[in-house]
Scaffold this active site. Sequence first.
Site, PDB file in Angstrom:
ATOM      1  N   HIS A   8       0.693  -1.310  -0.023  1.00 61.17           N
ATOM      2  CA  HIS A   8       0.044  -0.079  -0.025  1.00 61.17           C
ATOM      3  C   HIS A   8       0.796   1.273   0.149  1.00 61.17           C
ATOM      4  O   HIS A   8       1.903   1.322   0.491  1.00 61.17           O
ATOM      5  CB  HIS A   8      -0.823  -0.029   1.196  1.00 61.17           C
ATOM      6  N   GLU A  88      -2.399  -6.926   7.709  1.00 61.69           N
ATOM      7  CA  GLU A  88      -1.062  -6.528   8.472  1.00 61.69           C
ATOM      8  C   GLU A  88      -0.872  -7.457   9.678  1.00 61.69           C
ATOM      9  O   GLU A  88      -1.896  -7.937  10.210  1.00 61.69           O
ATOM     10  CB  GLU A  88      -1.102  -5.102   8.868  1.00 61.69           C
TER      11      GLU A  88
END
Length: 220
Positions: A8, A88
Amino acid sequence: MRIILLRHGQSLGNVDELAYCRIPDHALPLTPTGERQAREAGPGIRALLGDGPVAAYVSPYLRTRRTLELLDVADLVDRTVSEPRLREQDWGNLQDPVEQEVHKRRRHAFGHFFYRLPLGESGADVDDRLASFLGELHPKLLGDPKHPRTVLMVSHGLTIRLLCRRLLSWSIELFESLSNLDSCGHRVLEYTEEGWRLDRPFDQWRESPDGTTQLVPSVP
């Protein structure tokens, strides 16, 4: 078959660690720089995707979903799957900044793979959930004629390294010697008769203690 791995864009948590004390990790937005990075990454990712079709698998976190949106490749995407196993590493809920710094130091000393964060995950836990995900994806890529042969995954730094560790059979020592991709950095995995191959290595901040190296295609 190809898997394009994209980290990202820059998130608020990348520039303000205290943001984790105010905002849940999954809700941290991209910064204006991160939004620009995602837009600028779009043409390069589009060139890699070709004419499609593409299956997009994205971490459900806000910063990854927004990155995928800003790439502006929706016209090539056959299906988009919000996949929690690509999230994550879980650091727990809202974090105390002092404890967070303590655990970062302990994690660095103990090792990113085995050190389990209180109320969160170890790298090994992330590795296990990625094994589950890849165990479902691989048969789709090999045997489902309706599933695109090109996959775009938008995920996170440690998660991407561990996914490569799984597919490329890296040792734990080698994994811990590698750096995360930069914001909106990418790598391409291609499936050959010899298995998965990586287009180029990750940056390495030290030699692997066990002497193993990243395997990448030789230059003709």
